[in-house]
Scaffold this active site. Structure first.
Site, short mmCIF file in Angstrom:
data_model
loop_
_atom_site.label_atom_id
_atom_site.label_comp_id
_atom_site.label_asym_id
_atom_site.label_seq_id
_atom_site.Cartn_x
_atom_site.Cartn_y
_atom_site.Cartn_z
N ALA A 180 25.96 42.64 25.71
CA ALA A 180 25.61 44.07 25.63
C ALA A 180 26.51 44.83 24.67
CB ALA A 180 25.70 44.70 27.02
N VAL B 194 33.33 44.06 47.64
CA VAL B 194 33.46 42.69 47.17
C VAL B 194 32.41 42.45 46.08
CG1 VAL B 194 33.35 40.26 47.83
CG2 VAL B 194 34.05 41.97 49.52
N TYR C 81 45.92 49.44 40.02
CA TYR C 81 44.60 49.91 39.63
C TYR C 81 44.66 51.23 38.86
CZ TYR C 81 39.64 49.99 39.18
OH TYR C 81 38.40 50.00 38.61
N LYS D 74 39.54 53.45 32.91
CA LYS D 74 38.68 54.36 33.69
C LYS D 74 38.91 55.81 33.26
CE LYS D 74 36.43 51.32 36.09
NZ LYS D 74 35.08 50.98 35.57
#
Ligand code: NAI
Length: 399
Positions: free
Chosen positions: A112, A275, A236, A245
């Site tokens: 993509a 998950v 994260y 992000k």
């Protein structure tokens, strides 16, 4: 052939076609049980359409709103003696179910990030749908080649300023141990991760789709982000992936500007930790998810990818009213995960969890079950000892 799970670390090397088909059927049934999404999308492009949040978005659009869907993904087709990847079997099952329900569904299997796949997708939209009114951007990938400069980037999952030490779990063995992760050595690690998982490719897609005239008046586009609790911040949200992000979220105003003359709008939706093939690769996160599942199931507020995406479409994106966002303009479907009582309970368990008490105080079994579900295993009613036909095709993809 007889297909059993074969794992290496957080990867399952095999996938089961009948189990994957069952997984898709279950998700379709869930969406149908929630009724029609009024004002829902009608012609939808899903980029990253074969697993996790992407397939759940595709199913919600098709079976919740009767949408024609084009799905783009990067999966290994099945061949004799060699099972395909789960996303391949998911997509095969999805297209068959969509066709049986009289819904248009075609797929493109390829990179993509490349110009070729973007062109191929645009040609297909022109030929079959004319325009699309929703683009879901749900890619998760460890690497990307930027087609405009030919540079290849690999993402890393690292803290930024200082080493990070906390608990983690090997979800196969249930051993809880400390893990220390060294911070990035140089800025390249951050920039590379932003190049892979940030918003640049989302922007390239929207630019190309717009230039080709295949975006409908009032078009919407949505990409997915994550925030999570303080305890995962170092790895994260404040780590390399968090920078990506941040970039994805900062792309929203850029796209809004691009879509202005079409009265179009773009969003980032912050989703719940779940998950998926991607999240199982992040240290610390599987242990957090195991505790989170325990707490959310006990409180009766647990959701999987399909519940999340059904709620995103029905209660956020297509309510017919102004879309509720947070102070940074993000849609939040992680609201239940981030509820104070949920986070307090998880933090308390986090302080206690060890190898010895893991199976009592966490939902590690639920984690494992869902992990194997991703690959079509662990479904009732499927005989995993029996011979199954591994050569299953995605109907719209030529062999
Ligand atoms: P996933 O691994 O289940 O799905 C990734 C999808 O991207 C698959 O369809 C795969 O075929 C496709 N893909 C990967 N590389 C590709 C390429 N080069 N060309 C075409 N397709 C490609 O991942 P998941 O977890 O559903 O992630 C989707 C998005 O949701 C990501 O942005 C992720 O950060 C975000 N997210 C995930 C959360 C989680 O807990 N799993 C929580 C919140 C957001």
């Amino acid at each position: 052939m007889i297909i059993q799970p074969r794992t290496r670390g957080f990867i399952c090397l095999t996938s089961h076609p009948e189990g994957s088909a069952q997984n898709i059927k279950n998700q379709i049934e869930y969406v149908k049980s929630k009724g029609t999404i009024a004002n829902g999308p009608k012609k939808v492009l899903v980029i990253g359409a074969s697993t996790g949040f992407g397939i759940a978005s595709r199913i919600t659009a098709a079976f919740g709103s009767g949408a024609a869907t084009i799905g783009v993904f990067f999966e290994k087709p099945a061949a004799e003696g060699k099972p395909g990847t789960a996303g391949w079997y998911n997509s095969a099952a999805f297209e068959k179910e969509a066709q049986a329900a009289g819904l248009y569904a075609k797929s493109i299997n390829g990179d993509a990030f490349s110009d070729e796949v973007k062109k191929e997708t645009i040609e297909l939209i022109k030929k079959d749908l004319g325009q699309v009114d929703l683009i879901v951007y749900s890619l998760a990938s460890p690497r990307r080649t930027n087609p405009r400069n030919g540079v290849s980037y690999a993402s890393v999952l690292k803290p930024i300023d200082q080493p990070f030490t906390d608990k983690t779990v090997d979800f196969h063995t249930g051993v809880v141990s400390d893990i220390s992760i060294q911070p990035v050595e140089n800025k390249d690690d951050i920039e590379n991760t932003v190049a892979v998982m940030g918003g640049e490719d989302w922007k390239f897609w929207i630019e190309d789709l717009k230039a080709a005239g295949v975006l409908a008046e009032g078009v919407k586009t949505v990409a997915y982000s994550y925030i999570g609790p303080q305890l995962t911040y170092p790895i994260y949200r404040n780590g390399t992936i968090g920078r990506a992000k941040d970039h994805l979220e900062a792309t929203v105003p850029v796209l809004n500007n691009l879509l202005k003359d079409l009265n179009g709008v773009s969003y980032v939706s912050v989703n719940k930790a779940l998950v998926t093939q991607s999240s199982s690769a992040i240290p610390v996160v599987p242990l957090y998810i195991s505790l989170l599942y325990k707490v959310m199931k006990e409180k009766g507020i647990h959701e999987g990818t399909i519940e999340q995406m059904q709620r995103l479409f029905a209660e956020r994106l297509y309510t017919g009213e102004a879309i509720a966002t947070d102070e940074k303009g993000r849609i939040r479907v992680d609201d239940l995960e981030m509820r104070e009582d949920v986070q307090e309970a998880v933090a308390e368990l986090w302080g206690q969890v060890s190898t010895e008490n893991l199976s009592q105080i966490s939902d590690i079994q639920g984690y494992r079950d869902e992990f194997f579900n991703l690959f079509g295993f662990n479904f009732d009613g499927i005989d995993y000892e029996a011979d199954t036909n591994e050569v299953v095709n995605v109907p719209s993809i030529e062999k």
